[in-house]
Design a protein around this motif. Structure first.
Motif, PDB file in Angstrom:
ATOM      1  N   ALA A   1     -15.721   3.914  -0.947  1.00 58.01           N
ATOM      2  CA  ALA A   1     -15.632   3.438   0.433  1.00 58.01           C
ATOM      3  C   ALA A   1     -14.792   2.171   0.551  1.00 58.01           C
ATOM      4  O   ALA A   1     -14.383   1.795   1.659  1.00 58.01           O
ATOM      5  N   LEU A   2     -14.524   1.503  -0.574  1.00 57.09           N
ATOM      6  CA  LEU A   2     -13.704   0.282  -0.582  1.00 57.09           C
ATOM      7  C   LEU A   2     -12.247   0.584  -0.933  1.00 57.09           C
ATOM      8  O   LEU A   2     -11.459  -0.343  -1.108  1.00 57.09           O
ATOM      9  N   SER A   3     -11.906   1.871  -1.006  1.00 54.73           N
ATOM     10  CA  SER A   3     -10.604   2.276  -1.532  1.00 54.73           C
ATOM     11  C   SER A   3      -9.537   2.363  -0.440  1.00 54.73           C
ATOM     12  O   SER A   3      -9.810   2.822   0.668  1.00 54.73           O
ATOM     13  N   TRP A   4      -8.336   1.941  -0.777  1.00 56.60           N
ATOM     14  CA  TRP A   4      -7.208   1.917   0.152  1.00 56.60           C
ATOM     15  C   TRP A   4      -7.635   1.342   1.500  1.00 56.60           C
ATOM     16  O   TRP A   4      -7.510   1.994   2.549  1.00 56.60           O
ATOM     17  N   PRO A   5      -8.130   0.100   1.502  1.00 56.84           N
ATOM     18  CA  PRO A   5      -8.718  -0.475   2.725  1.00 56.84           C
ATOM     19  C   PRO A   5      -7.659  -1.026   3.685  1.00 56.84           C
ATOM     20  O   PRO A   5      -7.607  -2.228   3.970  1.00 56.84           O
ATOM     21  N   LEU A   6      -6.823  -0.147   4.223  1.00 52.74           N
ATOM     22  CA  LEU A   6      -5.731  -0.599   5.077  1.00 52.74           C
ATOM     23  C   LEU A   6      -6.237  -1.341   6.310  1.00 52.74           C
ATOM     24  O   LEU A   6      -5.757  -2.438   6.633  1.00 52.74           O
ATOM     25  N   HIS A   7      -7.195  -0.733   7.013  1.00 59.18           N
ATOM     26  CA  HIS A   7      -7.688  -1.375   8.226  1.00 59.18           C
ATOM     27  C   HIS A   7      -8.386  -2.699   7.917  1.00 59.18           C
ATOM     28  O   HIS A   7      -8.176  -3.696   8.616  1.00 59.18           O
ATOM     29  N   SER A   8      -9.208  -2.707   6.883  1.00 57.55           N
ATOM     30  CA  SER A   8      -9.956  -3.933   6.559  1.00 57.55           C
ATOM     31  C   SER A   8      -9.018  -5.069   6.168  1.00 57.55           C
ATOM     32  O   SER A   8      -9.221  -6.215   6.575  1.00 57.55           O
ATOM     33  N   LEU A   9      -7.985  -4.754   5.387  1.00 56.63           N
ATOM     34  CA  LEU A   9      -7.025  -5.789   5.021  1.00 56.63           C
ATOM     35  C   LEU A   9      -6.273  -6.292   6.246  1.00 56.63           C
ATOM     36  O   LEU A   9      -6.081  -7.501   6.425  1.00 56.63           O
ATOM     37  N   GLN A  10      -5.867  -5.373   7.105  1.00 57.80           N
ATOM     38  CA  GLN A  10      -5.154  -5.778   8.305  1.00 57.80           C
ATOM     39  C   GLN A  10      -6.049  -6.611   9.218  1.00 57.80           C
ATOM     40  O   GLN A  10      -5.632  -7.641   9.757  1.00 57.80           O
ATOM     41  N   ALA A  11      -7.300  -6.184   9.387  1.00 54.78           N
ATOM     42  CA  ALA A  11      -8.231  -6.918  10.238  1.00 54.78           C
ATOM     43  C   ALA A  11      -8.520  -8.308   9.695  1.00 54.78           C
ATOM     44  O   ALA A  11      -8.834  -9.233  10.460  1.00 54.78           O
ATOM     45  N   SER A  12      -8.384  -8.467   8.377  1.00 52.42           N
ATOM     46  CA  SER A  12      -8.617  -9.784   7.771  1.00 52.42           C
ATOM     47  C   SER A  12      -7.444 -10.726   7.976  1.00 52.42           C
ATOM     48  O   SER A  12      -7.522 -11.910   7.621  1.00 52.42           O
ATOM     49  N   GLY A  13      -6.338 -10.220   8.524  1.00 52.36           N
ATOM     50  CA  GLY A  13      -5.163 -11.048   8.776  1.00 52.36           C
ATOM     51  C   GLY A  13      -4.064 -10.906   7.759  1.00 52.36           C
ATOM     52  O   GLY A  13      -3.046 -11.595   7.840  1.00 52.36           O
ATOM     53  N   ALA A  14      -4.239 -10.003   6.799  1.00 50.05           N
ATOM     54  CA  ALA A  14      -3.211  -9.833   5.767  1.00 50.05           C
ATOM     55  C   ALA A  14      -2.016  -9.056   6.318  1.00 50.05           C
ATOM     56  O   ALA A  14      -2.150  -8.227   7.219  1.00 50.05           O
ATOM     57  N   ASN A  15      -0.837  -9.324   5.751  1.00 49.63           N
ATOM     58  CA  ASN A  15       0.383  -8.608   6.122  1.00 49.63           C
ATOM     59  C   ASN A  15       0.533  -7.381   5.228  1.00 49.63           C
ATOM     60  O   ASN A  15       1.017  -7.461   4.102  1.00 49.63           O
ATOM     61  N   ILE A  16       0.110  -6.225   5.742  1.00 50.38           N
ATOM     62  CA  ILE A  16       0.240  -4.976   4.983  1.00 50.38           C
ATOM     63  C   ILE A  16       1.687  -4.519   5.021  1.00 50.38           C
ATOM     64  O   ILE A  16       2.350  -4.607   6.059  1.00 50.38           O
ATOM     65  N   HIS A  17       2.188  -4.033   3.891  1.00 51.27           N
ATOM     66  CA  HIS A  17       3.500  -3.400   3.878  1.00 51.27           C
ATOM     67  C   HIS A  17       3.409  -2.087   3.113  1.00 51.27           C
ATOM     68  O   HIS A  17       2.649  -1.955   2.152  1.00 51.27           O
ATOM     69  N   LEU A  18       4.164  -1.107   3.586  1.00 49.60           N
ATOM     70  CA  LEU A  18       4.079   0.244   3.038  1.00 49.60           C
ATOM     71  C   LEU A  18       5.287   0.580   2.181  1.00 49.60           C
ATOM     72  O   LEU A  18       6.391   0.098   2.407  1.00 49.60           O
ATOM     73  N   GLY A  19       5.048   1.439   1.214  1.00 50.22           N
ATOM     74  CA  GLY A  19       6.099   1.951   0.346  1.00 50.22           C
ATOM     75  C   GLY A  19       5.609   3.227  -0.293  1.00 50.22           C
ATOM     76  O   GLY A  19       4.495   3.697  -0.038  1.00 50.22           O
ATOM     77  N   SER A  20       6.424   3.794  -1.163  1.00 49.16           N
ATOM     78  CA  SER A  20       6.110   5.099  -1.747  1.00 49.16           C
ATOM     79  C   SER A  20       5.688   5.036  -3.212  1.00 49.16           C
ATOM     80  O   SER A  20       4.973   5.908  -3.689  1.00 49.16           O
TER      81      SER A  20
ATOM     82  N   MET B   1       0.838  -1.199   0.000  1.00 49.14           N
ATOM     83  CA  MET B   1       0.000   0.000   0.000  1.00 49.14           C
ATOM     84  C   MET B   1       0.877   1.255   0.000  1.00 49.14           C
ATOM     85  O   MET B   1       1.953   1.266   0.610  1.00 49.14           O
ATOM     86  N   GLN B   2       0.403   2.291  -0.669  1.00 46.82           N
ATOM     87  CA  GLN B   2       1.120   3.569  -0.763  1.00 46.82           C
ATOM     88  C   GLN B   2       0.115   4.686  -0.450  1.00 46.82           C
ATOM     89  O   GLN B   2      -0.467   5.277  -1.353  1.00 46.82           O
ATOM     90  N   PRO B   3      -0.105   4.984   0.843  1.00 43.29           N
ATOM     91  CA  PRO B   3      -1.215   5.860   1.232  1.00 43.29           C
ATOM     92  C   PRO B   3      -1.155   7.284   0.688  1.00 43.29           C
ATOM     93  O   PRO B   3      -2.203   7.946   0.601  1.00 43.29           O
ATOM     94  N   TRP B   4       0.050   7.790   0.355  1.00 41.98           N
ATOM     95  CA  TRP B   4       0.091   9.157  -0.171  1.00 41.98           C
ATOM     96  C   TRP B   4      -0.618   9.253  -1.519  1.00 41.98           C
ATOM     97  O   TRP B   4      -1.125  10.327  -1.876  1.00 41.98           O
ATOM     98  N   HIS B   5      -0.700   8.155  -2.269  1.00 37.73           N
ATOM     99  CA  HIS B   5      -1.474   8.153  -3.512  1.00 37.73           C
ATOM    100  C   HIS B   5      -2.918   8.557  -3.215  1.00 37.73           C
ATOM    101  O   HIS B   5      -3.559   9.252  -4.011  1.00 37.73           O
ATOM    102  N   MET B   6      -3.425   8.078  -2.094  1.00 36.56           N
ATOM    103  CA  MET B   6      -4.791   8.386  -1.684  1.00 36.56           C
ATOM    104  C   MET B   6      -4.980   9.897  -1.531  1.00 36.56           C
ATOM    105  O   MET B   6      -5.998  10.453  -1.955  1.00 36.56           O
ATOM    106  N   LEU B   7      -3.980  10.562  -0.942  1.00 33.24           N
ATOM    107  CA  LEU B   7      -4.097  12.005  -0.743  1.00 33.24           C
ATOM    108  C   LEU B   7      -4.057  12.762  -2.068  1.00 33.24           C
ATOM    109  O   LEU B   7      -4.671  13.823  -2.204  1.00 33.24           O
TER     110      LEU B   7
END
Length: 541
Positions: free
Chosen positions: A419-438, A395-401
């Motif tokens: 409302a389904l966009s950049w779903p960081l919390h939902s993916l994390q809550a589902s057990g996925a390993n989120i990783h960040l980059g630019s 995920m690259q959250p600055w794209h969202m901004l």
């Protein structure tokens, strides 16, 4: 055993907790000896141990940017190579800046403008060749949209590259045409390849200078490692070999984990690929393969399940033949190679998940640390599939901004899919390993921008403090974990990097603000005061 160096602070985040603690980390040679509170550290401090106390500053693992196009990024941050247009609010303002750059650089073969956000212009469209010709007609001009999926060139550029109205669209790209079938000068995706190869082809020593300056800047942000993913967007035959050569010479103090072209499997054996990118005695490592499946939602190039809200005639389309992607993915999985696929639209994401699922069914679970890049629109029924299949979402959250400022994503997909966009919390809550980059250079490499976006989901000026779909915010600890251990896990190097654990490599940074207590504006201002790579100080403010 006594430590060579002990780094202390009242705020130590080890990469795998929920809050910082008072204590420190002890280093011997290139390895973390221990991490703990003051009492624990005392036994490792000898007469020759260097002790550094950073007060309330934040000590944490070195930041790992999991998704960059580092070689191109290094060139596009060189102010003598191109002109940045990200803050231009009109075509006219952008071209005034381009003309000024051209006048100041009479010897540049190409006039390159980067990071256009045309959605903030009165007419939110990429300029045509005729529009650019009105400002510069005697030198070739290439303008890049911020997401690197849409481009504009002038007539001189078309002529320089021998592109005429008879040109055929390449696989995964289009030359846009007017109602008469004439080229407009606007290009999408792979149609830009010919121009990019000519533009991003500087003399080797200039490339080295750009790489060295950008590695040093990354260190100043606390970055110790990057994932460098295909494509490189530069014409150097093997920029990774240049990284390795510079690293051995001490000019490139950064770890690079490479993900090269998935389609290399069509012409090379797995052994040939690994041999091509084997750089011993350096911090440059080959990790896997990567390709694009689609574009972005804002300009309707992402592949969606349903039509776009503001372009109901299209669902977008794949940037590459899906069957070609599938066949190459399965071949990679069969050969035990990790795969990363760019997928932004919900149809692309579902297709890629289906391919990974097929690979698991055919060849079993192999702990290959596959990833899907960007994951900007995920249907709820697909969320649990990431964890079940062991797929790490990048995920690259600055794209969202970037899209938030003018609501480009909302306009493109409508409120329900927004409302389904950049779903960081939902993916994390589902057990996925989120990783960040630019995704550098789509945006800058500064990790604080991504942390800010993930935690606050609000504009830089804080004019929307309620946040954009705030239920998808994640905590500061979760964001920093995603930028350290999450990235290390996604790239299969969590046994060596990502936490301040005894026995791991001593990649450490100290930030000048405690991100857990400082206000949002100070998060964006945060820089490193110390960066340690393999036990050696590579940056100090």
């Amino acid at each position: 055993m006594y430590a060579d160096m002990v780094i202390k602070s009242k705020a130590v985040f080890a990469g795998d907790g929920t809050q910082p603690f008072a204590g420190g980390v002890a280093i011997v040679n290139d390895t973390i000896l221990t991490c703990g509170d003051e009492l624990h550290l005392a036994a490792f401090i000898g007469p020759d141990t260097e002790v550094r106390d950073y007060g309330n500053k934040l000590v944490m693992p070195g930041i790992i940017d999991s998704h960059t196009h580092f070689a191109q990024g290094a060139m596009t941050t060189d102010p003598d190579f191109c002109v940045n247009l990200i803050d231009c609010t009109s075509f006219e303002q952008a071209m005034e800046r381009v003309v000024s750059f051209a006048g100041a650089h009479p010897d540049n073969e190409w006039i390159l403008g980067v990071q256009i956000i045309q959605f903030q212009w009165a007419v939110p469209e990429m300029p045509t060749a005729k529009m650019i010709d009105a400002y510069i007609s005697d030198r070739p001009v290439l303008l890049q949209q911020v997401d690197l999926h849409t481009f504009s060139v002038n007539t001189c550029a078309l002529e320089k590259m021998g592109v005429t109205r008879d040109v055929e669209d390449p696989a995964g790209g289009k030359f846009l045409r007017d109602e008469n079938g004439d080229l407009t000068g606007v290009l999408s995706n792979n149609a830009s390849a010919l121009f990019m190869e000519s533009v991003y082809n500087p003399p080797i020593e200039r490339a080295r200078e750009s790489f060295a300056k950008t590695a040093a800047y990354a260190n100043s942000c606390g970055i110790t490692s990057v994932g460098a993913v295909n494509p490189t967007f530069v014409s150097l035959e093997n920029p990774y070999a240049v990284f390795a050569e510079m690293n051995r010479a001490g000019r490139f103090p950064l770890r690079v984990f490479m993900y090269t072209d998935l389609f290399d499997l069509e012409t090379m054996t797995p052994e040939e690929i690994e041999a091509k990118y084997d750089f011993p005695d350096s911090t440059i490592e080959w990790n896997g393969l990567k390709q694009f499946l689609d574009g972005v939602c804002s300009d309707h190039t992402a592949w969606m399940l349903e039509p776009y809200a503001n372009a109901p005639e299209t669902c977008g389309e794949p940037a590459e033949d899906p069957e070609r992607i599938r066949a190459s993915m399965l071949k990679a999985i069969e050969n035990g190679m990790a795969v990363r696929i760019h997928a932004i639209g919900d149809r692309s994401i579902r297709f890629v998940l289906d391919c990974f699922e097929e690979g698991e069914r055919l060849y079993g679970k192999q702990d290959l640390r596959h990833c899907i890049e960007h994951n900007e629109t995920v249907q709820p029924e697909d969320l649990p599939r990431y964890a079940r299949l062991g797929i790490s979402p990048a995920m690259q959250p600055w794209h969202m901004l970037l899209d938030m400022a003018d609501l480009a994503k909302d306009a493109a997909v409508g409120p329900e899919r927004a409302a389904l966009s950049w779903p960081l919390h939902s993916l994390q809550a589902s057990g996925a390993n989120i990783h960040l980059g630019s995704d550098f250079p789509v945006v800058g490499i500064d990790p604080m921008e991504e942390v800010y976006g993930a935690v606050f989901r609000m504009l830089e000026d804080q004019s929307n403090p309620e946040g954009w779909f705030p239920a998808e915010r994640i905590s500061m600890a979760e964001a920093l974990r995603a930028y350290t251990l999450g990235s290390a896990y996604a790239m299969g190097v969590d046994d060596r990097f990502g936490t301040l654990s005894a026995g791991k490599v001593a990649d450490i940074c100290v930030l000048d603000h405690n991100l857990f207590t400082c206000p949002p504006a100070e998060v964006l201002e945060t820089k490193a005061v110390l960066t340690v790579l393999g036990g050696k100080v590579v940056y100090e403010a």
